[in-house]
Enzyme design. Structure first.
Site, PDB file in Angstrom:
ATOM      1  N   GLN A   1       0.827  -1.207   0.000  1.00  0.00           N
ATOM      2  CA  GLN A   1       0.000   0.000   0.000  1.00  0.00           C
ATOM      3  C   GLN A   1       0.862   1.257   0.000  1.00  0.00           C
ATOM      4  O   GLN A   1       0.347   2.359  -0.110  1.00  0.00           O
ATOM      5  CB  GLN A   1      -0.908   0.019   1.243  1.00  0.00           C
ATOM      6  CG  GLN A   1      -1.877  -1.140   1.322  1.00  0.00           C
ATOM      7  CD  GLN A   1      -2.663  -1.185   2.620  1.00  0.00           C
ATOM      8  OE1 GLN A   1      -2.829  -2.255   3.191  1.00  0.00           O
ATOM      9  NE2 GLN A   1      -3.169  -0.059   3.109  1.00  0.00           N
TER      10      GLN A   1
ATOM     11  N   ARG B   1      -9.018  -1.426   8.552  1.00  0.00           N
ATOM     12  CA  ARG B   1      -9.833  -0.202   8.540  1.00  0.00           C
ATOM     13  C   ARG B   1      -9.859   0.469   9.914  1.00  0.00           C
ATOM     14  O   ARG B   1     -10.913   0.680  10.501  1.00  0.00           O
ATOM     15  CB  ARG B   1     -11.252  -0.536   8.102  1.00  0.00           C
ATOM     16  CG  ARG B   1     -11.332  -0.942   6.642  1.00  0.00           C
ATOM     17  CD  ARG B   1     -12.754  -1.093   6.190  1.00  0.00           C
ATOM     18  NE  ARG B   1     -12.966  -0.397   4.950  1.00  0.00           N
ATOM     19  CZ  ARG B   1     -13.751  -0.829   3.964  1.00  0.00           C
ATOM     20  NH1 ARG B   1     -14.393  -1.953   4.072  1.00  0.00           N
ATOM     21  NH2 ARG B   1     -13.915  -0.118   2.879  1.00  0.00           N
ATOM     22  N   CYS B   2      -8.664   0.799  10.420  1.00  0.00           N
ATOM     23  CA  CYS B   2      -8.598   1.287  11.805  1.00  0.00           C
ATOM     24  C   CYS B   2      -8.330   2.778  11.911  1.00  0.00           C
ATOM     25  O   CYS B   2      -8.481   3.345  12.987  1.00  0.00           O
ATOM     26  CB  CYS B   2      -7.505   0.535  12.549  1.00  0.00           C
ATOM     27  SG  CYS B   2      -5.854   0.953  11.971  1.00  0.00           S
TER      28      CYS B   2
ATOM     29  N   GLU C   1     -12.725   4.090   6.123  1.00  0.00           N
ATOM     30  CA  GLU C   1     -12.745   3.257   7.324  1.00  0.00           C
ATOM     31  C   GLU C   1     -13.862   3.610   8.302  1.00  0.00           C
ATOM     32  O   GLU C   1     -14.064   2.902   9.294  1.00  0.00           O
ATOM     33  CB  GLU C   1     -11.386   3.376   8.044  1.00  0.00           C
ATOM     34  CG  GLU C   1     -10.238   2.798   7.249  1.00  0.00           C
ATOM     35  CD  GLU C   1      -8.905   3.403   7.664  1.00  0.00           C
ATOM     36  OE1 GLU C   1      -8.764   4.643   7.564  1.00  0.00           O
ATOM     37  OE2 GLU C   1      -8.022   2.663   8.096  1.00  0.00           O
TER      38      GLU C   1
HETATM   39  N1  MCN Z   1     -14.422   9.286  -1.540  1.00  0.00           N
HETATM   40  C1  MCN Z   1     -15.328  10.137  -2.126  1.00  0.00           C
HETATM   41  N2  MCN Z   1     -15.733  11.250  -1.437  1.00  0.00           N
HETATM   42  C2  MCN Z   1     -15.279  11.519  -0.189  1.00  0.00           C
HETATM   43  C3  MCN Z   1     -14.369  10.638   0.420  1.00  0.00           C
HETATM   44  C4  MCN Z   1     -13.948   9.521  -0.296  1.00  0.00           C
HETATM   45  O1  MCN Z   1     -15.768   9.884  -3.248  1.00  0.00           O
HETATM   46  N3  MCN Z   1     -15.664  12.616   0.462  1.00  0.00           N
HETATM   47  C5  MCN Z   1     -13.915   8.113  -2.280  1.00  0.00           C
HETATM   48  C6  MCN Z   1     -12.429   8.311  -2.605  1.00  0.00           C
HETATM   49  O2  MCN Z   1     -12.194   9.085  -3.682  1.00  0.00           O
HETATM   50  C7  MCN Z   1     -11.939   6.884  -2.723  1.00  0.00           C
HETATM   51  C8  MCN Z   1     -12.780   6.165  -1.672  1.00  0.00           C
HETATM   52  O3  MCN Z   1     -13.946   6.973  -1.472  1.00  0.00           O
HETATM   53  O4  MCN Z   1     -12.174   6.386  -4.019  1.00  0.00           O
HETATM   54  C9  MCN Z   1     -12.023   6.023  -0.324  1.00  0.00           C
HETATM   55  O5  MCN Z   1     -11.397   7.232  -0.051  1.00  0.00           O
HETATM   56  P1  MCN Z   1     -10.663   7.615   1.317  1.00  0.00           P
HETATM   57  O6  MCN Z   1     -11.639   7.668   2.415  1.00  0.00           O
HETATM   58  O7  MCN Z   1      -9.836   8.796   1.048  1.00  0.00           O
HETATM   59  O8  MCN Z   1      -9.724   6.359   1.639  1.00  0.00           O
HETATM   60  P2  MCN Z   1      -8.433   5.852   0.848  1.00  0.00           P
HETATM   61  O9  MCN Z   1      -8.661   5.960  -0.590  1.00  0.00           O
HETATM   62  O10 MCN Z   1      -7.212   6.406   1.451  1.00  0.00           O
HETATM   63  O11 MCN Z   1      -8.534   4.303   1.159  1.00  0.00           O
HETATM   64  C10 MCN Z   1      -8.003   3.754   2.339  1.00  0.00           C
HETATM   65  C11 MCN Z   1      -9.076   3.083   3.158  1.00  0.00           C
HETATM   66  C12 MCN Z   1      -8.438   2.212   4.167  1.00  0.00           C
HETATM   67  S1  MCN Z   1      -7.291   2.883   5.172  1.00  0.00           S
HETATM   68  C13 MCN Z   1      -8.750   0.887   4.261  1.00  0.00           C
HETATM   69  S2  MCN Z   1      -8.072  -0.003   5.523  1.00  0.00           S
HETATM   70  C14 MCN Z   1      -9.631   0.274   3.296  1.00  0.00           C
HETATM   71  C15 MCN Z   1     -10.569   1.246   2.677  1.00  0.00           C
HETATM   72  O12 MCN Z   1      -9.945   2.353   2.278  1.00  0.00           O
HETATM   73  N4  MCN Z   1      -9.160  -0.717   2.508  1.00  0.00           N
HETATM   74  C16 MCN Z   1      -9.913  -1.096   1.411  1.00  0.00           C
HETATM   75  N5  MCN Z   1     -11.444   0.728   1.797  1.00  0.00           N
HETATM   76  C17 MCN Z   1     -11.107  -0.379   1.057  1.00  0.00           C
HETATM   77  N6  MCN Z   1     -11.851  -0.768  -0.001  1.00  0.00           N
HETATM   78  C18 MCN Z   1     -11.445  -1.811  -0.751  1.00  0.00           C
HETATM   79  N7  MCN Z   1     -12.214  -2.194  -1.798  1.00  0.00           N
HETATM   80  N8  MCN Z   1     -10.281  -2.477  -0.503  1.00  0.00           N
HETATM   81  C19 MCN Z   1      -9.507  -2.150   0.561  1.00  0.00           C
HETATM   82  O13 MCN Z   1      -8.386  -2.791   0.783  1.00  0.00           O
HETATM   83 CU1  CUM Z   2      -5.715   0.868   9.732  1.00  0.00          CU
HETATM   84  S1  CUM Z   2      -6.143  -0.122   8.052  1.00  0.00           S
HETATM   85 MO1  CUM Z   2      -6.156   1.213   6.558  1.00  0.00          MO
HETATM   86  O1  CUM Z   2      -5.293   2.389   7.448  1.00  0.00           O
HETATM   87  O2  CUM Z   2      -5.028   0.764   5.476  1.00  0.00           O
END
Ligand code: MCN
Ligand code: CUM
Length: 785
Positions: free
Chosen positions: A222, A369-370, A739
């Site tokens: 990641q 997802r923490c 998360e």
């Molecule tokens: N998004 C959006 N509008 C927002 C916020 C988010 O449209 N206001 C969309 C984003 O553009 C993105 C998705 O939602 O496409 C998730 O965005 P975000 O919350 O920024 O999280 P990350 O992209 O950084 O993803 C990480 C997060 C984590 S830490 C874990 S753990 C997890 C999760 O995402 N692992 C996943 N969701 C997952 N989903 C899938 N399918 N697989 C994983 O491994």
């Molecule tokens: Cu704590 S699980 Mo996500 O932060 O990749």
């Protein structure tokens, strides 16, 4: 599914459009490229002998029989790695971890000897023929006992099992407030050890080119850039001669942030043997040895006035880190962001203390997802608030509404030091209550209780903290937690944008394209998003802790706006007008008052290369390394209704309403998908999943026969809704969401179960709430039928 429904989107689809994910087409037709899909000429396979003991001295390793198996090429032990300076490597938390052991093993399932063979069958045959002579040592399993002075020591290089002691808040003030309070409630909670159970286990391919001296690693990571830097520092290979590629990843969920021994051994073997080396974990190897989540032993106390006003919070935690401190926290936060534990409430004083212990178990802590342990924080405060409500005989919703940080108090500084950017907690809770029919349900519950039926209603009004993070506070191995976005517009108006993050299923190829489309008016199908290749993408810290939208999403917006600024200058030149008079709307530039005479963004892009203004450089691109001014604070209100079967102890989730607020939304379908997936993981956490160890350190939960995850059959129907409270500092007003639902939902489930049983004298049941646990309680209370 109709064909057109699976086709990629067409047109300008900026923020808020429910477009289907651009990446789904290749996944749906089985054309994704995962590490195990990659086959290189002359490739060999790596497999590990793993330890059957949790704690044992290695007396002798006999590899003779294994060596004679046809196809076996090499056998690598810790002793050999030690000579290469690779038996131990640094963890992301400044600790060290064994790659292969030289003296003793420290958890069951630990990698002990590596076999390299022509194919994986020969490799596994050899693994089974290697004889390791162990002398069992007393294992350290209970983290509380690990911290006692007479405990055996886990690590050969340490003289205690203490990992760290960390505190936050004002201890004296909190103690004073607790003394003055009318009521103090307290409870022990164990937030169990979990495995994330992504679809694709971890693995890599290492390829070394002796001509160029370049090491290329395809890796399930990641955070490819950080891994590259660590690899370079450890191996002394120049960083520009290491290329890490994270191809498609079949789920990461935090379990793929770590640097695993397999990555290191594969790279070492590839250089030694001059052949590409592939290593892929089997499912049960993965469950036994990769980074776990949680494992927090929590003691929580809440102090309040008789009328329900919450005054103070005090929490003591012992966290079990296994044999190595291998969390992937920002370095200043040994217990992650647990100090968000005051949650949605205006609490005067709080004090938190976390003590980390080494035990004979695999390392980990930040996964599943923490958001860096916000899961544990939200669970603790939301359970305590419910217990307080029940102790006071108050309605748990009313108690929350009474104690919420009022909407007019934002930005709000919490007792533990965070400045919440924005929030409206009463609005979210009221919406959830209305949607589920809260007061009618309470009436129904009252009537059912008279008939001896068990029904419970559980609320959770959690606060998340995501977007790590501001450079003054957040770094990983010293590298500031900025995030990057590079956008290039080609002469024909087509776009390629590259990022330092790496999606594992979150849909970045779609949502980043929507951000660029929103600002530049270019259709999303004209925008290609690339992540996960350290040779081509700008440096970034990676995708975890729901940071991508708050950081890389912001970087994309800033880069797009930089491009727009330059495009305006070019448009002014083309339209022979002053830049101040240029208006930009939906992909078109025109002079104020003359909307019919316009130049499209595509025409401007062409001009950037063919006819730029004399005083401006050619080209149309921008790169941004975005340092967020603050974290974002998404939140939500969840309400769960359960019915409990008195014959079996089975808990049936009848309804679950989730109102989420992640500020402005980029893609509503993706956000709904993220929430549903995360709710399902919260459900699994609450009712099914646990990795446990017996007193000898034997794992329970090392395969899907014992580690239960929800299928479509068990998963409740989720009812989603939202409120929108934009982040005031994010360039698009967006907050993270990936998360939130795993952070927020376990408390709602457990609160619902306890709400159904409180009148019987039940104050708490630890997760996972398996039917037999409930049945046992019902038997003790004399109500099992
Ligand atoms: N998004 C959006 N509008 C927002 C916020 C988010 O449209 N206001 C969309 C984003 O553009 C993105 C998705 O939602 O496409 C998730 O965005 P975000 O919350 O920024 O999280 P990350 O992209 O950084 O993803 C990480 C997060 C984590 S830490 C874990 S753990 C997890 C999760 O995402 N692992 C996943 N969701 C997952 N989903 C899938 N399918 N697989 C994983 O491994
Ligand atoms: Cu704590 S699980 Mo996500 O932060 O990749």
């Amino acid at each position: 599914m109709a064909v057109e429904e699976t086709l990629p989107p067409v047109g300008v689809h900026g923020m808020g459009h429910k477009i289907r994910r651009k990446e789904d087409m290749r996944f749906l037709v089985g054309k994704g490229t995962y590490v195990d899909d990659i086959k290189l000429p002359n490739m060999v396979y790596l497999a590990f002998v793993r330890s059957p003991y949790a704690h044992a001295r290695i007396k002798k390793i006999n590899v003779e029989k294994a060596k004679s198996i046809p196809g076996v090429i090499d056998i690598i032990t810790g002793e050999e790695l030690e000579k290469a300076g690779l038996a131990w490597i640094p963890t992301l938390m400044g600790d060290k971890m064994m790659v292969l052991p030289t003296e003793k093993v420290v958890f069951q399932g630990q990698e002990v000897v590596a076999v390299i063979a022509e194919d994986k069958y020969a490799a596994w045959d050899a693994v089974n023929q290697i004889e390791v002579d162990y002398e069992p040592l007393e294992p350290v399993i209970d983290p509380k006992k690990a911290l006692e002075p007479n405990s055996p020591i886990v690590r050969p290089d340490k003289n205690s099992n203490l990992v760290f002691r960390w505190e936050a808040g004002n201890k004296e003030l909190t103690e004073k407030i607790f003394k003055e309070a009318d009521i103090v409630v307290s409870q022990d909670f164990y937030y169990q050890r979990l495995h994330v159970a992504y679809m694709e286990p971890v693995g890599c391919i290492a390829h070394y080119d002796p001509v160029s001296g370049k090491l290329t690693l395809w890796m399930t990571t990641q955070a490819p850039h950080v891994v590259r830097t660590v690899f370079s520092l450890v191996t002394k290979i120049p960083e520009n001669k290491i290329r890490i590629i994270s191809p498609d990843i079949g789920g990461g969920f935090g379990g793929k942030v770590y640097v695993y021994p397999g990555y290191v051994v594969a790279a070492y073997a590839a250089i030694k043997l001059g052949r590409p080396v592939k290593w892929i974990n089997t499912r049960s190897e993965d469950m036994k040895s990769t980074a776990f989540a949680r494992d927090f032993h929590i003691h929580g106390e809440l102090a309040a006035k008789k009328d329900g006003t919450i005054l103070g919070l005090r929490i003591k935690v012992i966290s079990d880190h296994g044999a190595f401190y291998g969390d992937a926290n920002p370095s200043k936060f040994p217990a992650g962001l647990f100090s968000i534990c005051t949650g949605a409430y205006d609490i005067k004083a709080a004090y938190v203390e976390v003590t980390g212990a080494y035990t004979n178990k695999p390392a980990g802590g930040i996964a599943y997802r923490c958001s860096f342990r916000v899961t544990e924080a939200a669970y603790t405060i939301e359970r305590l608030v419910d217990i307080l409500a029940h102790e006071l005989g108050m309605d748990p919703a009313e108690l929350r509404l009474k104690n919420f940080i009022p909407p007019e108090k934002f930005p709000y500084k919490s007792a533990l030091g965070w400045t919440y950017d924005s929030g409206n907690y009463p609005a979210a809770l009221k919406k959830a209550m209305e949607k589920i029919g809260y007061y009618e349900l309470r009436k129904e519950q009252e009537e059912k209780r008279k008939r001896g039926e068990l029904m419970g209603i559980g609320i959770s009004t959690f606060v998340e903290i995501v977007g790590a993070g501001p450079a003054d506070l957040f770094d990983i191995v010293g590298i500031k937690m900025f995030e990057s976005a590079e956008i290039r517009i080609h002469p024909t108006g087509k776009v390629i944008a590259r990022f330092g993050t790496r999606a594992q299923g979150q849909g970045h190829e779609t949502t980043y394209a929507q951000i660029i489309s929103e600002i530049l008016g270019i259709p999303v199908e004209d925008i290609i998003i690339e992540e996960g290749d350290t040779d081509t993408c700008p440096y970034g810290l990676g995708t975890y802790a729901s940071r991508s939208t708050p950081t890389a999403g912001a970087a994309a917006a800033v880069s797009a706006r930089k491009i727009l600024d330059k495009a305006k200058k070019i448009a002014a030149h083309l339209l022979e007008a002053r830049e101040e008079d240029i208006v930009f709307e939906k992909g078109k530039f025109y002079v104020k008052g003359y909307p019919d005479k316009y130049k499209t963004i595509q025409e401007v892009a062409l001009a950037a290369y063919t006819n730029p203004p004399p005083n401006i450089e050619a080209g149309l691109e921008a790169v941004t390394y975005y340092n967020p001014p603050n974290m974002t604070f998404p939140f939500g209100a969840y309400i769960c209704v359960v019915d409990i079967d008195k014959g079996t102890g089975q808990v049936k989730v009848r309804r679950f309403v989730a109102v989420d607020d992640c500020g402005n939304i980029i893609n509503p379908v993706i956000v709904d998908g993220q929430i549903m997936g995360a709710l399902t993981m919260g459900f699994g956490t609450s009712f099914m999943e646990e990795i446990r160890y017996d007193e000898n350190g034997n794992i329970f939960g090392g395969s899907f026969a014992e580690y239960l995850i929800p299928t479509a059959v068990e998963t409740p129907k989720w009812e989603l809704d939202k409120t929108v409270t934009p982040s005031p500092h994010h360039p698009l007003g967006a907050k993270g969401v990936g998360e939130s639902a795993t952070v927020g939902s376990p408390a709602a489930f457990v609160n619902a179960v306890v709400d159904a049983l409180w009148h019987l004298g039940v104050k708490h049941i630890d997760m996972p709430i398996w039917p037999w646990k409930v049945w046992k309680v019902l038997r003790e209370k004399g109500v099992a039928s």
